[in-house]
Design an enzyme around this catalytic site. Structure first.
Site: not given
Lengths: 352, 352
Positions: A14-15, A101, A131, A162, A227, A249, A256
């Site tokens: 993945g990224a 989390r 993130c 993201g 979050k 976004r 970010h």
């Protein structure tokens, strides 16, 4: 002869996984085997780590045999299912997802802020913050240690990565569709040009900003905004911290940014804030607008630290500080923080 | 037979002037002559107003002869010099520049918020607020009238047309340079690709956000941020209002957005805020994230009202409200507000 710990990377293709493999190749080589794991669809691919080609294995129970530390970067539901399996096999799991989390038995760790928390992990799982939280919390944590944080009001400028590789692909496609046009001047013209190339986003991001990130939480809040609140409270161990976040976004590939308004228990001086920010590990102070110096994503992308600029005391409040931060969401925002946690655990393991 | 007032538009060929001519062509036709004025460089050009071609005249003292209302959209220094000349010739000047906004003898007017202020104009000049202030103040003013505003913390997402036609041209050029590339992934790659095509901005805006708008003010603040504070206080007649603004340029052609955190004297309910926002002139409430409804610049551009979404009460403060606004910076953000003020003055003139 020292036996080195075995690391598993789950979600290696993945990224974030891609950046993690770069970071592992650049950091001091403390690992024995590095095992790459992904969905069966990606199994058999070969990826470069530490200059060697390593074959990707399909996720299964057996693949965690002999693993000491397993970094997971997979969707929440995959982590929720597989992290406990890896932990039961004896691995310490460092999980990038949101699955654990807010679990009181899972520490949420930022090595520059609360490294001690990594040691108490009843479930064998350590979580990596979101993130967006990570892009600001190192600087916020350093200021909190000095001034005592009471309140955060933050607005984000979040990059498309993201949302993973699909987010990057969507922005690239949209940019092709709008370049060389006169779009962005009449209602809906960008939406019509982008058509169904919105990718993982609810609206076009090219020539636009989208004030919605994540899923629907209670009372009009987004999951991303919740979050930031919950995670900041947990990392700073301030359960009564006042937090108002708005997540937006923007058409940036990676990094970010956040505009931060912070209120503290103690009176602020910019001089002292400068001293703290310029000496805190993981933070770069870059703040001289008269000389054109302030952080932007285009300059920060690909770097490790949180860059902080636009530092100024609130004009109407001696306890308030304003600043602007940029952090690479794939590096400190996830892969780097995960690697740092894994290294903390490896250090314990080596010392034991 | 009624004699209709003569309107002059000074700066008719600019980004705001162009939109103003469109608005004048769409609104009820209350004007006699509409005289178009610009720099000598643009004199002789013909522009369409109310379906007719009108020749642009060069700015001079004589050109204000017989003018009743003159809308200025020119740089600050040009307004500072020429608005008093037009006023001395008997015109009421509606000035879009920053030259007179904070002058105690010049009212700063938003017709939905403080229409009464237009009547007291000792210098014969009425100022139009900055486009960023205007993009939020109609909604903020409506809530203030009910709840009593104490504090604003705002972060902006400002479109490039705030810097005029040169800003739009720079973004279009930059978008061509980055489309179809893999830029935005290593430090400075966007900067190198954009080269000297930054236009009026200090950094590339394509694939980037730039936390600096305006010139250097005191103590690390930008002039744009100070405008939001000073102008909000003046428009709302709350000289002690606490205001913290962070102004950020984003790659959007037209329509400014702001994330607003507002604290009031009275306890908030979202229900009452909804009632106010859905019934206030000049405001559209567009707020149902579960149905994909929140304002974005791509949908708001070209429309008159301020669009408000993401309305939610602060989680840790019963006196706080969060919301996100989008407003076309060329329409309500300048040309429309100027036209509305000119129409208020014309109504006086007709009644006298």
């Amino acid at each position: 002869m020292t036996v080195r710990p075995t690391l598993a990377v789950v979600g290696a293709t993945g990224a974030v996984g891609t950046v993690l493999l770069q970071i592992l190749s650049q950091h001091a080589d403390i690992w024995g085997e590095i095992r790459l794991i992904a969905s069966p669809r990606s199994a058999g691919r070969k990826l470069a780590v530490r200059g060697e080609e390593v074959e990707v294995l399909a996720l299964s129970e057996d693949v965690f045999e002999g693993v000491d530390v397993a970094v997971f970067d997979v969707p929440d539901d995959v982590s929720a299912q597989w992290a406990p399996i890896a932990a039961a096999k004896g691995a310490v799991v460092v999980d990038n997802s949101a699955a654990f989390r807010m679990d009181p038995d899972v520490p949420l760790v930022v090595p520059e802020v609360n490294p001690h928390a990594v040691r108490v992990r009843p479930r064998g799982i350590v979580s990596v913050p979101n993130c967006t939280t990570l892009s600001m919390i190192v600087s916020v944590g350093a200021l909190h240690a000095e001034f005592g944080l009471r309140e955060l009001v933050v607005s984000s400028y979040q990059a498309v990565s993201g949302a993973g590789l699909a987010g990057i692909a969507a922005l690239r496609e949209q940019l092709k569709l709008v370049a060389g046009t006169e779009l962005g001047t009449t209602p809906g013209d960008v939406r019509r040009a982008v058509g169904d190339a919105t990718g993982p986003f609810p609206e076009p991001v090219a020539l636009n900003v989208v004030p919605w990130v994540g899923s629907v939480a209670d009372d009009g809040w987004s999951s991303e905004e919740m979050k930031i609140r919950g995670e900041s409270r947990k990392i700073l161990d301030r359960p009564d911290l006042r937090v108002s976040a708005t997540c937006v976004r923007v058409p940036v590939v990676t990094t970010h940014s956040l505009a931060v308004h912070a209120r503290f228990e103690n009176e602020i001086t910019v001089e002292r804030a400068y001293e703290i920010l310029s000496t805190s590990p993981g933070v770069v102070l870059f703040d001289n607008p008269a000389a054109g110096e302030f952080p932007t994503p285009a300059d920060v992308v690909g770097t490790d630290p949180t860059w902080v600029g636009r530092v100024r005391r609130s004009l109407d409040d001696a306890f308030g500080l304003e600043f602007f931060v940029c952090g690479d969401n794939l590096r400190k925002g996830s892969a780097l923080n995960a690697a740092q946690i894994a290294e903390l655990i490896a250090a314990e393991w080596s010392a034991s």
